[in-house]
Design a protein around this motif. Structure first.
Motif, PDB file in Angstrom:
ATOM      1  N   ILE A 241       0.881  -1.124   0.133  1.00 27.91           N
ATOM      2  CA  ILE A 241      -0.046  -0.042   0.033  1.00 27.91           C
ATOM      3  C   ILE A 241       0.815   1.341  -0.079  1.00 27.91           C
ATOM      4  N   GLY A 242       2.337   1.013   0.173  1.00 26.79           N
ATOM      5  CA  GLY A 242       2.942   2.352   0.359  1.00 26.79           C
ATOM      6  C   GLY A 242       3.459   3.010   1.467  1.00 26.79           C
ATOM      7  N   ARG A 243       4.211   3.374   1.920  1.00 23.80           N
ATOM      8  CA  ARG A 243       4.640   3.967   3.197  1.00 23.80           C
ATOM      9  C   ARG A 243       3.536   5.107   3.754  1.00 23.80           C
ATOM     10  N   ASP A 244       2.946   5.939   2.809  1.00 23.75           N
ATOM     11  CA  ASP A 244       2.188   6.866   3.296  1.00 23.75           C
ATOM     12  C   ASP A 244       0.941   6.421   3.956  1.00 23.75           C
ATOM     13  N   THR A 245       0.274   5.638   3.301  1.00 18.30           N
ATOM     14  CA  THR A 245      -0.865   4.746   3.783  1.00 18.30           C
ATOM     15  C   THR A 245      -0.826   3.907   4.896  1.00 18.30           C
ATOM     16  N   ALA A 246       0.457   3.264   4.912  1.00 14.73           N
ATOM     17  CA  ALA A 246       0.606   2.651   6.124  1.00 14.73           C
ATOM     18  C   ALA A 246       0.831   3.619   7.348  1.00 14.73           C
ATOM     19  N   GLN A 247       1.379   4.561   7.116  1.00 15.14           N
ATOM     20  CA  GLN A 247       1.512   5.511   8.177  1.00 15.14           C
ATOM     21  C   GLN A 247       0.299   5.987   8.537  1.00 15.14           C
ATOM     22  N   ILE A 248      -0.592   6.394   7.677  1.00 18.63           N
ATOM     23  CA  ILE A 248      -1.976   6.826   8.023  1.00 18.63           C
ATOM     24  C   ILE A 248      -2.766   5.662   8.671  1.00 18.63           C
ATOM     25  N   SER A 249      -2.579   4.517   8.219  1.00 20.65           N
ATOM     26  CA  SER A 249      -3.456   3.392   8.628  1.00 20.65           C
ATOM     27  C   SER A 249      -3.294   3.338  10.444  1.00 20.65           C
ATOM     28  N   LEU A 250      -2.243   3.767  10.820  1.00 23.54           N
ATOM     29  CA  LEU A 250      -1.870   3.662  12.090  1.00 23.54           C
ATOM     30  C   LEU A 250      -3.277   4.341  13.027  1.00 23.54           C
ATOM     31  N   SER A 251      -3.767   5.169  12.471  1.00 23.40           N
ATOM     32  CA  SER A 251      -4.907   5.838  12.900  1.00 23.40           C
ATOM     33  C   SER A 251      -6.179   5.355  12.626  1.00 23.40           C
ATOM     34  N   TYR A 252      -6.382   4.232  11.977  1.00 25.97           N
ATOM     35  CA  TYR A 252      -7.478   3.387  11.607  1.00 25.97           C
ATOM     36  C   TYR A 252      -7.271   2.202  12.122  1.00 25.97           C
ATOM     37  N   GLY A 253      -6.838   1.520  12.986  1.00 25.10           N
ATOM     38  CA  GLY A 253      -6.919   0.381  13.728  1.00 25.10           C
ATOM     39  C   GLY A 253      -5.625  -0.557  13.547  1.00 25.10           C
ATOM     40  N   VAL A 254      -4.546   0.046  12.722  1.00 23.26           N
ATOM     41  CA  VAL A 254      -3.543  -1.000  12.297  1.00 23.26           C
ATOM     42  C   VAL A 254      -2.442  -0.521  13.719  1.00 23.26           C
ATOM     43  N   ASN A 255      -1.751  -1.600  14.016  1.00 18.57           N
ATOM     44  CA  ASN A 255      -0.842  -1.529  15.286  1.00 18.57           C
ATOM     45  C   ASN A 255       0.538  -2.476  14.938  1.00 18.57           C
ATOM     46  N   ASP A 256       0.549  -2.858  13.679  1.00 18.21           N
ATOM     47  CA  ASP A 256       1.672  -3.726  13.072  1.00 18.21           C
ATOM     48  C   ASP A 256       2.036  -3.345  11.964  1.00 18.21           C
ATOM     49  N   ILE A 257       3.468  -3.187  11.735  1.00 19.69           N
ATOM     50  CA  ILE A 257       3.758  -2.986  10.367  1.00 19.69           C
ATOM     51  C   ILE A 257       4.846  -4.027  10.016  1.00 19.69           C
ATOM     52  N   ASP A 258       4.463  -4.513   8.777  1.00 24.31           N
ATOM     53  CA  ASP A 258       5.734  -5.622   8.420  1.00 24.31           C
ATOM     54  C   ASP A 258       6.418  -4.637   7.207  1.00 24.31           C
ATOM     55  N   GLY A 259       7.523  -4.674   7.201  1.00 24.49           N
ATOM     56  CA  GLY A 259       8.563  -4.791   8.294  1.00 24.49           C
ATOM     57  C   GLY A 259       9.770  -4.292   7.850  1.00 24.49           C
ATOM     58  N   THR A 260      11.076  -4.382   8.306  1.00 20.58           N
ATOM     59  CA  THR A 260      12.092  -3.775   7.824  1.00 20.58           C
ATOM     60  C   THR A 260      13.042  -4.462   6.903  1.00 20.58           C
ATOM     61  N   ILE A 261      12.027  -5.146   6.022  1.00 22.05           N
ATOM     62  CA  ILE A 261      12.450  -5.929   4.890  1.00 22.05           C
ATOM     63  C   ILE A 261      13.205  -5.399   3.970  1.00 22.05           C
ATOM     64  N   ASP A 262      14.218  -5.983   3.474  1.00 19.32           N
ATOM     65  CA  ASP A 262      14.936  -5.506   2.233  1.00 19.32           C
ATOM     66  C   ASP A 262      13.952  -6.029   0.947  1.00 19.32           C
ATOM     67  N   ASP A 263      14.888  -5.777   0.052  1.00 14.59           N
ATOM     68  CA  ASP A 263      13.808  -5.987  -1.440  1.00 14.59           C
ATOM     69  C   ASP A 263      14.038  -7.306  -1.782  1.00 14.59           C
ATOM     70  N   THR A 264      13.617  -8.179  -0.953  1.00 14.62           N
ATOM     71  CA  THR A 264      13.565  -9.700  -1.231  1.00 14.62           C
ATOM     72  C   THR A 264      12.211 -10.216  -1.558  1.00 14.62           C
ATOM     73  N   THR A 265      11.195  -9.399  -1.528  1.00 11.96           N
ATOM     74  CA  THR A 265       9.927  -9.853  -2.099  1.00 11.96           C
ATOM     75  C   THR A 265       9.640  -9.291  -3.463  1.00 11.96           C
ATOM     76  N   LYS A 266       8.883 -10.008  -4.391  1.00 12.71           N
ATOM     77  CA  LYS A 266       8.455  -9.339  -5.765  1.00 12.71           C
ATOM     78  C   LYS A 266       7.069  -9.526  -5.951  1.00 12.71           C
ATOM     79  N   ILE A 267       6.149 -10.171  -4.989  1.00 12.35           N
ATOM     80  CA  ILE A 267       5.033 -10.259  -5.275  1.00 12.35           C
ATOM     81  C   ILE A 267       4.354  -8.972  -5.585  1.00 12.35           C
ATOM     82  N   TYR A 268       4.676  -7.967  -4.836  1.00 12.84           N
ATOM     83  CA  TYR A 268       3.937  -6.804  -5.133  1.00 12.84           C
ATOM     84  C   TYR A 268       4.393  -5.724  -6.306  1.00 12.84           C
ATOM     85  N   SER A 269       5.800  -5.837  -6.300  1.00 10.10           N
ATOM     86  CA  SER A 269       6.513  -4.971  -7.321  1.00 10.10           C
ATOM     87  C   SER A 269       5.830  -5.428  -8.799  1.00 10.10           C
TER      88      SER A 269
END
Ligand code: V47
Ligand code: SF4
Length: 389
Positions: free
Chosen positions: A309-337
């Protein structure tokens, strides 16, 4: 912040149904299936957001969890043909992305490359390859654990597990026990998509059924492996289908208590067989997080998967119920790109992630895979401003 927000929402000339739902939420009562549908049909963002934030703060205060993990995607070759998938290769025409198949040595090398780093989890997930079976993966996990005995192995969606167990001619319980005995710790939440059978038939008819997905997770919980659950939303499903999906998960969680976190996954329409299906708006993403937080009262955590969803939406989501963010991952997943997400190289340093959380006045806590706190980052990485949320 919570009380004034709630008062503001309730002071509006509220629809009777919405007021009843708000009263229940404030009293800590569970909402029904029909009330879930009403929230989707009538609940404005500000209304569902205030209720979700109220629940989030009642459960977790400002605590916002993240973990340090990396992904191993052994292959994108897949025997199945999900219409939304931009990732799998087999029956698909060639795109700019090619098929890959990592050898055991390559996977081990990758794990070794994290030696001495602070990652606590490896997330192993990929296409369903006809030649990579249960015993191959069990031995791979054993080898990973020999190199990193401390690492938590979160591996294989129920889709991969159903296929592995079927090919190996073992029951789900036997298959999961073999993986557990070789060092697998938990299951990720993928492959759930949307449980409503009519929609599943349209978007991913050849892979594991909804009942199979739920049975595999139930069995995992019964043998002591926790898991996550996802919901792929914003494609051709109805609001009723979303509530039905969450309801089936809520019922299973009542039985086992084995789910850690619920992860809504926004449908992205790049490079797949459903590219004509428009994506939903950011408002709908936030409403969906909020309604999920309200409905899934027995799920401890609600996760935003920022590479999608991108960093901005993830940041806003913290005011809409979200309390968990995945993650400090590096560029090891390709599913979304590969599916057209903005994050082509989803990497975030600890500093960036901590600042993202602190900028909206939440408390950044590194957790392990089962939500024990590893480190409190409150006093690290000062931010220029911390705006009220
Ligand atoms: O099951 C595939 C989804 C999932 C698309 O458990 C798509 O911690 C959107 O489950 N648009 C796999 N979504 C990823 C997953 C996951 C990710 C992060 C953390 C965890 C966890 C689990 O990806 C699939 C499918 O639902 N997906 N294609 C797409 N076009
Ligand atoms: Fe295969 Fe998973 Fe893609 Fe479906 S979503 S085609 S099971 S990789």
């Amino acid at each position: 912040m919570t009380a004034p927000q709630i008062e503001l929402v309730l002071s509006k000339d509220l629809d009777q149904d919405l007021r009843k739902i708000a009263d229940k939420v404030i009293a800590g009562e569970r909402i029904t299936f029909d009330e879930g549908v009403i929230l989707y049909k009538k609940g404005e963002l500000a209304f569902v957001g205030a209720l979700a934030n109220f629940i989030r703060e009642r459960k977790h205060g400002d605590n916002t969890y993240f973990n340090k993990n990396f992904h191993v995607e052994p292959t994108n070759i897949c025997v199945f043909d999900c219409k939304f998938c931009a990732y799998s290769k087999l029956l698909r025409e060639k795109t700019e992305y090619d098929a890959w198949e990592l050898s055991e040595e390559q996977i081990i090398e990758k794990v070794k490359s994290y030696e001495g780093t602070a990652v606590t989890e490896v997330h192993i997930v990929g296409g369903v390859h006809p030649k990579m079976g249960l015993h191959y993966f069990a031995n791979l996990i054993k080898k990973i654990k020999e190199i990193r005995p401390d690492i938590h192995v979160k591996a294989f969606t129920a889709v991969e597990l159903e296929y592995m167990c079927r090919k190996a001619k073992v029951s789900y319980r036997e298959g999961l026990q073999i993986l557990k005995d070789h060092g697998q710790n938990s299951l990720p939440g993928g492959g759930a998509e949307i449980f409503a059978e009519a929609i599943r038939e349209e978007i991913c008819k050849d892979k594991c059924t909804s009942d199979e997905w739920l049975e595999i997770h139930q069995t995992a919980h019964e043998i002591g492996m926790p898991s996550n659950a996802t919901m792929l939303y914003g494609h051709i499903e109805s609001f009723e289908d979303r509530v039905d999906h969450m309801n089936r998960l809520r019922e299973l969680q009542d039985k086992t208590g084995g789910f850690n976190t619920f992860i809504p996954l926004k449908y992205r329409n790049g490079n797949n067989q459903m590219s004509h299906v428009e994506e939903v708006s950011v408002i709908e993403d936030l409403r969906n997080y909020a309604i999920a937080r309200i409905y899934m009262d027995n799920f401890p955590h609600l996760k935003a998967y920022w590479p999608m969803i991108g960093r901005d939406t993830a940041q806003i989501s913290l005011s809409y119920g979200v309390n968990d963010i995945d993650g400090t991952i590096d560029d090891t997943t390709k599913i979304y790109s590969m599916a057209g997400a903005e994050e082509q190289n989803p990497a975030m340093t600890t500093e960036q992630l901590v600042k993202l959380i602190k900028q909206v006045n939440r408390k950044p806590l590194e957790r392990d895979s089962i939500y024990n706190i590893v480190k409190d980052y409150t006093n690290e990485f000062e931010t220029k401003e911390a705006s009220p949320y």
